[in-house]
Design an enzyme around this catalytic site. Structure first.
Site, PDB file in Angstrom:
ATOM      1  N   LEU A 517      99.754 114.573  35.662  1.00  0.00           N
ATOM      2  CA  LEU A 517     100.909 114.260  34.823  1.00  0.00           C
ATOM      3  C   LEU A 517     100.667 113.053  33.942  1.00  0.00           C
ATOM      4  O   LEU A 517     101.299 112.886  32.905  1.00  0.00           O
ATOM      5  CB  LEU A 517     102.144 113.994  35.705  1.00  0.00           C
ATOM      6  CG  LEU A 517     102.605 115.163  36.589  1.00  0.00           C
ATOM      7  CD1 LEU A 517     103.752 114.705  37.492  1.00  0.00           C
ATOM      8  CD2 LEU A 517     103.048 116.337  35.721  1.00  0.00           C
ATOM      9  N   GLY A 518      99.778 112.168  34.355  1.00  0.00           N
ATOM     10  CA  GLY A 518      99.504 110.970  33.587  1.00  0.00           C
ATOM     11  C   GLY A 518      98.518 110.098  34.322  1.00  0.00           C
ATOM     12  O   GLY A 518      98.209 110.315  35.495  1.00  0.00           O
ATOM     13  N   ALA A 519      98.013 109.087  33.620  1.00  0.00           N
ATOM     14  CA  ALA A 519      97.029 108.193  34.221  1.00  0.00           C
ATOM     15  C   ALA A 519      97.173 106.812  33.609  1.00  0.00           C
ATOM     16  O   ALA A 519      97.687 106.647  32.507  1.00  0.00           O
ATOM     17  CB  ALA A 519      95.608 108.723  33.996  1.00  0.00           C
ATOM     18  N   GLY A 521      95.970 102.253  34.544  1.00  0.00           N
ATOM     19  CA  GLY A 521      95.097 101.365  35.293  1.00  0.00           C
ATOM     20  C   GLY A 521      95.286 101.467  36.784  1.00  0.00           C
ATOM     21  O   GLY A 521      94.388 101.156  37.564  1.00  0.00           O
ATOM     22  N   PHE A 522      96.473 101.900  37.223  1.00  0.00           N
ATOM     23  CA  PHE A 522      96.745 102.018  38.648  1.00  0.00           C
ATOM     24  C   PHE A 522      96.081 103.243  39.261  1.00  0.00           C
ATOM     25  O   PHE A 522      95.910 103.334  40.469  1.00  0.00           O
ATOM     26  CB  PHE A 522      98.256 102.111  38.878  1.00  0.00           C
ATOM     27  CG  PHE A 522      98.886 103.311  38.221  1.00  0.00           C
ATOM     28  CD1 PHE A 522      98.912 104.543  38.851  1.00  0.00           C
ATOM     29  CD2 PHE A 522      99.445 103.203  36.955  1.00  0.00           C
ATOM     30  CE1 PHE A 522      99.476 105.641  38.244  1.00  0.00           C
ATOM     31  CE2 PHE A 522     100.016 104.303  36.342  1.00  0.00           C
ATOM     32  CZ  PHE A 522     100.031 105.529  36.984  1.00  0.00           C
ATOM     33  N   GLY A 523      95.749 104.259  38.425  1.00  0.00           N
ATOM     34  CA  GLY A 523      95.232 105.518  38.921  1.00  0.00           C
ATOM     35  C   GLY A 523      95.870 106.677  38.185  1.00  0.00           C
ATOM     36  O   GLY A 523      96.193 106.555  36.994  1.00  0.00           O
ATOM     37  N   VAL A 525      98.693 110.257  38.310  1.00  0.00           N
ATOM     38  CA  VAL A 525      99.852 110.893  38.932  1.00  0.00           C
ATOM     39  C   VAL A 525      99.689 112.405  38.788  1.00  0.00           C
ATOM     40  O   VAL A 525      99.395 112.900  37.699  1.00  0.00           O
ATOM     41  CB  VAL A 525     101.167 110.438  38.288  1.00  0.00           C
ATOM     42  CG1 VAL A 525     102.354 111.151  38.936  1.00  0.00           C
ATOM     43  CG2 VAL A 525     101.333 108.933  38.414  1.00  0.00           C
ATOM     44  N   LYS A 539     101.339 109.738  43.314  1.00  0.00           N
ATOM     45  CA  LYS A 539     100.723 108.600  42.635  1.00  0.00           C
ATOM     46  C   LYS A 539      99.492 108.185  43.442  1.00  0.00           C
ATOM     47  O   LYS A 539      99.604 107.598  44.511  1.00  0.00           O
ATOM     48  CB  LYS A 539     101.724 107.450  42.526  1.00  0.00           C
ATOM     49  CG  LYS A 539     101.205 106.208  41.834  1.00  0.00           C
ATOM     50  CD  LYS A 539     102.318 105.163  41.777  1.00  0.00           C
ATOM     51  CE  LYS A 539     101.846 103.866  41.162  1.00  0.00           C
ATOM     52  NZ  LYS A 539     102.923 102.841  41.160  1.00  0.00           N
ATOM     53  N   ASP A 636     107.666  96.059  33.482  1.00  0.00           N
ATOM     54  CA  ASP A 636     106.970  97.033  32.637  1.00  0.00           C
ATOM     55  C   ASP A 636     107.905  98.193  32.289  1.00  0.00           C
ATOM     56  O   ASP A 636     107.535  99.351  32.413  1.00  0.00           O
ATOM     57  CB  ASP A 636     105.706  97.540  33.315  1.00  0.00           C
ATOM     58  CG  ASP A 636     104.759  98.215  32.301  1.00  0.00           C
ATOM     59  OD1 ASP A 636     104.915  97.964  31.092  1.00  0.00           O
ATOM     60  OD2 ASP A 636     103.885  98.988  32.717  1.00  0.00           O
TER      61      ASP A 636
END
Length: 822
Positions: A517-519, A521-523, A525, A539, A636
């Protein structure tokens, strides 16, 4: 003849209806069960009602224009009409008193107005009138003064214009008393009123036991109630004169529907009616956290809601039981006072003042003279300015109790200690001896550390993997344990499911790219489907995300405790091998930016949907800032973090801050350019006003359909905030509206939303409203403060690495959530 009788009956019926659609009752008429008095503007109504599931009948006042019966005053709260009888009447008796009878023929009233004996109670000029303020008043038509008013006898609601305090001449006390339950308005066990034992302050009591206090009046608000300073919405006032002493409040917009509700559980809640959503919104609640409990910490202890332990001894004091850290048992001095010049004063910032039962005030003294006053009296244990503007002197004697620290709010307090403690508190930052001592300590630490590192490197390397597995197992056990409960009835025990890695791989089809679904810096999803058919969002934290096991534990525990209809809810987590994952409910409409910034996909977003999304985000942020157990700064907020469910009303949480960040500033600014406030982007300073800035940007983006940081006009330095300001100055602000929103739309409401958006992105954080003020201004036609030039922030190409002077160390790296003490 029959026709005449029919006309007469119709006439009588018409007169009866006319009387009780009016706002006045006198000795010539009665109010029967089923009739109502309605104030002149139609704001309030008075009549018979049965609360909740009760069959008893009461006479009360409620909001006439709001669906349902939001009752704000009950006359016969302890003397109801039993058995759901509809025979009750309200009439003016022979003495001129308004009285409630079980039936028209009943000789003895169940309740009557407590009219002063000096009133001309037999005069035919007396009448009872329901005002648009919600006040039922008795007055003589030949005189202007009220002979009696319901505002003098409040029940559980505190309306604008009411007083909490005392009439010094008559001894009348204005205080609130809770209902016994939602179905029973009789006198409950909790009271909210003014306490004059020490300096005047509002207190909540359970029976005779004090459970919360506001602290003394500090000029703009109560010392222990942050956020009561001057604002464009509400005016707070405190009056102390020879006749009376009281606290009151009023709204600049008289059309505002608001009330302070003192509920049956002893919580003082401020509610605002939001017309656009058709619901009451809680914007403040007291007591709010564990540190609001009266005397939570013992003598000379200070409460910090986000600290472990919660109670800490003041500087210069130690636990009285001989412990090392916890001040809940009370604290004692490390060194005795010497009096005179042998003592000094340590300054404590952002403090709720100690209990004032052993304090006195002198408004003629300034802070310097206040110190002299305290120093010259050996019994004085502390002092402070009475008002936030520095005027007045407060001095305390004896033990200091019921102190707490705020992140934002409170005042400076000076505690008396032995002068040696003053030296100990500053020796680490001042003086050559301190510097030499610090250098020696650092050298020893470095040398010892290097020796340990060299000699034990191989051993630790071999054991690292096993230790990590053990740590994760411990974490799993910790997460399955219930969290400690607080005194807030909304908190529940926390038990979060732990998913295994294999089930996550099956759910996400081995984390396939088609499910991503998305990416960031945290990793990444991923969308997934559990074996029971539930859709989830996984996540998956990257190994180099910088988040360790402890940070991950903090995040899981925090997010699981957050329960709000506008926050995405966590379902569970996965901790196995090197994997750390959070499992959330799946949002089918993806993120706001996916719909908003695509002209074809944004077409369904009409004004109602956009305004609902804006209000949903605002309520979610308000919950984080104020209504959750902790004060949480998101840091954020952006369109891609607004995750939309089928009702378009959720947004996502971010992750917890790392160990290199503090609660007030950070050496590592992490967020998204275009949404960050200038003080955060430039200097790393953040507060709840940083989130307000980000919210303002999102609001303008939602209305315009344009990105702030990727939007270009003819001027390459132009961004959305600057465009909004230019259009506002040119009085063409409606040009900002996204054409795909369609017509017609309520122009005045849209303009008000844009005004609030520009107010949120003011350059100076002090000029920005709080989120409770934002919600109020969005939902009501209230005057909005004059707008100043906002912070344009981006002064060059927003994609440039030099978009900020001295800029942040990472762009779009991770989402960060900060926890602050209240």
């Amino acid at each position: 003849m029959a026709s005449f009788i029919s006309l007469l009956l119709l006439f009588n019926l018409f007169v009866h209806q006319l009387c009780y659609a009016a706002d006045t009752i006198n000795h010539n008429n009665v109010l029967r069960d089923g009739d109502t008095l309605v104030s002149n503007g139609g704001i309030f109504a008075l009549g018979f009602f049965s609360p909740g599931n009760s069959k008893q009948r009461y006479v009360g006042i409620w909001y006439n224009k709001i669906p349902g019966q939001t009752v704000v005053w009950v006359a016969n709260r302890d003397n109801p009409i039993n058995n759901n009888s509809s025979s009750g009447v309200v009439k003016v008796d022979e003495l001129g008193k308004l009285a409630i009878f079980n039936a028209i023929s009943s000789p003895k009233p169940l309740w009557s107005a407590n009219i002063s004996a000096t009133a001309n109670t037999t005069s035919s000029t007396l009448s009872y009138k329901l005002l648009d303020t919600g006040n039922l008043v008795l007055r003589d038509d030949n005189q202007g003064d009220f002979l009696w008013q319901s505002f003098d006898y409040p029940t559980d609601a505190f309306l604008p214009g009411m007083k909490l305090g005392f009439n010094k001449k008559t001894g009348l006390s204005w205080s609130l008393t809770s209902w016994k339950s939602p179905d029973d308005p009789s006198t409950g066990e909790f009271t909210l009123g003014m306490d004059l034992t020490g300096l005047p302050e509002l207190v909540i009591k359970k029976a005779s036991q004090k459970i919360w206090r506001t602290g003394p009046w500090a000029g703009e608000g109560f010392n222990g109630v942050p956020g009561m300073g001057p604002n464009p919405v509400v005016n707070f006032s405190f009056v102390d004169n020879p006749d009376e002493i009281y606290y009151s409040h009023s709204y600049y917009n008289t059309n505002t529907f608001s009330r302070i509700m003192f509920d049956y559980l002893g919580f003082d809640r401020t509610l605002i009616w939001i017309e656009s959503t058709g619901r009451w919104v809680v914007i403040r609640t007291y007591p709010d956290d564990i540190c609001d409990s009266y005397r939570k910490c013992g003598a000379f202890g200070s409460c910090r809601p986000n600290n472990q332990p919660t109670c800490l001894c003041l500087s210069g004091f130690e636990p009285s039981d001989g412990g090392t850290a916890d001040g809940s048992v009370g604290c004692v001095r490390k060194r005795d006072l010497l009096c005179g010049e042998g003592d000094g004063f340590l300054k404590l910032e952002n403090m709720k003042f100690p209990d004032t039962s052993n304090a006195r005030v002198d408004m003629s003294l300034g802070i310097k003279d206040c110190e002299i006053e305290c120093r010259n009296n050996c019994s004085c244990t502390g002092y402070a300015s009475a008002y936030v503007n520095g005027s007045g002197c407060l001095v305390w004697f004896g033990d200091l109790t019921d102190m707490r620290e705020f992140t934002n709010g409170g005042q400076a307090f000076f505690v008396r200690v032995n002068s040696i403690e003053i030296g100990n508190s500053i020796v680490h930052s001042k003086g050559s001896f301190a510097k030499k001592k610090l250098v020696i300590i650092l050298c020893v630490v470095i040398v010892v550390g290097l020796l340990i590192f060299i000699s034990g490197f191989c051993y630790f390397f071999k054991k690292a993997k096993g230790r990590g597995i053990l740590q994760r197992k411990r974490l799993q056990k910790q997460l399955l344990k219930p969290s400690p409960e607080t005194n807030d009835e909304t908190n529940t025990k926390f038990e979060l499911p732990i998913f295994d890695l294999n089930s996550m791989m099956v759910a996400t089809e081995n984390f396939s790219l088609s499910n991503e679904l998305g990416a960031g810096g945290f990793g990444s999803v991923y969308k997934g489907t559990l074996c029971d058919g539930r859709e989830i969002a996984v996540k998956r934290l990257s190994k180099n995300s910088g988040q360790g096991v402890i940070e991950f534990k903090n995040e899981v525990e925090l997010i699981a405790k957050l329960q709000h209809r506008n926050l995405v809810q966590i379902i569970g987590c996965c901790i196995e091998e090197e994997e750390k994952m959070l499992i959330y409910e799946y949002m089918p409409n993806k993120s706001l930016d996916f719909l908003l910034f695509d002209q074809t996909k944004s077409t369904p977003l009409d004004w109602k949907m956009r305004s609902d999304i804006i209000l949903g985000i605002a309520r979610g942020v308000l919950y984080l800032h104020q209504d959750s157990t902790l004060t949480i700064i998101h840091r954020d907020l952006k369109a891609s973090n607004i995750l939309l469910d089928s009702n378009m009303n959720h947004f996502g949480m971010a992750r917890i801050f790392g160990s290199d960040q503090s609660q007030a500033n950070t050496r590592r600014v992490v967020g998204t350019y275009g949404y960050m406030s200038p003080e955060y982007a430039m200097d790393g300073f953040f507060s709840i006003k940083s989130d307000v800035f980000s919210f303002g940007v999102i609001l303008l983006e939602i209305i315009s359909g344009k990105k702030n940081s990727g939007f270009y006009h003819e001027d390459p330095t132009m961004n959305l905030i600057k465009l909004a300001w230019e259009l506002w100055k040119a009085d063409t602000i409606l040009e900002l509206v996204d054409p795909s929103m369609g017509n017609p739309f309520p122009e005045q409401e849209v303009v008000r939303f844009i005004q609030v958006g520009i107010l949120c992105v003011q350059e100076n954080a002090k000029d920005r409203p709080t989120m409770s003020d934002v919600i109020f201004m969005l939902g009501n036609e209230t005057p909005i403060p004059s707008l100043k030039q906002p912070a344009f922030v981006l002064t060059s190409n927003p994609n440039s690495a030099n978009a900020f002077a001295g800029s942040a160390s990472s762009v779009n790296e991770v989402s960060v959530t900060i926890i602050e003490g209240r």
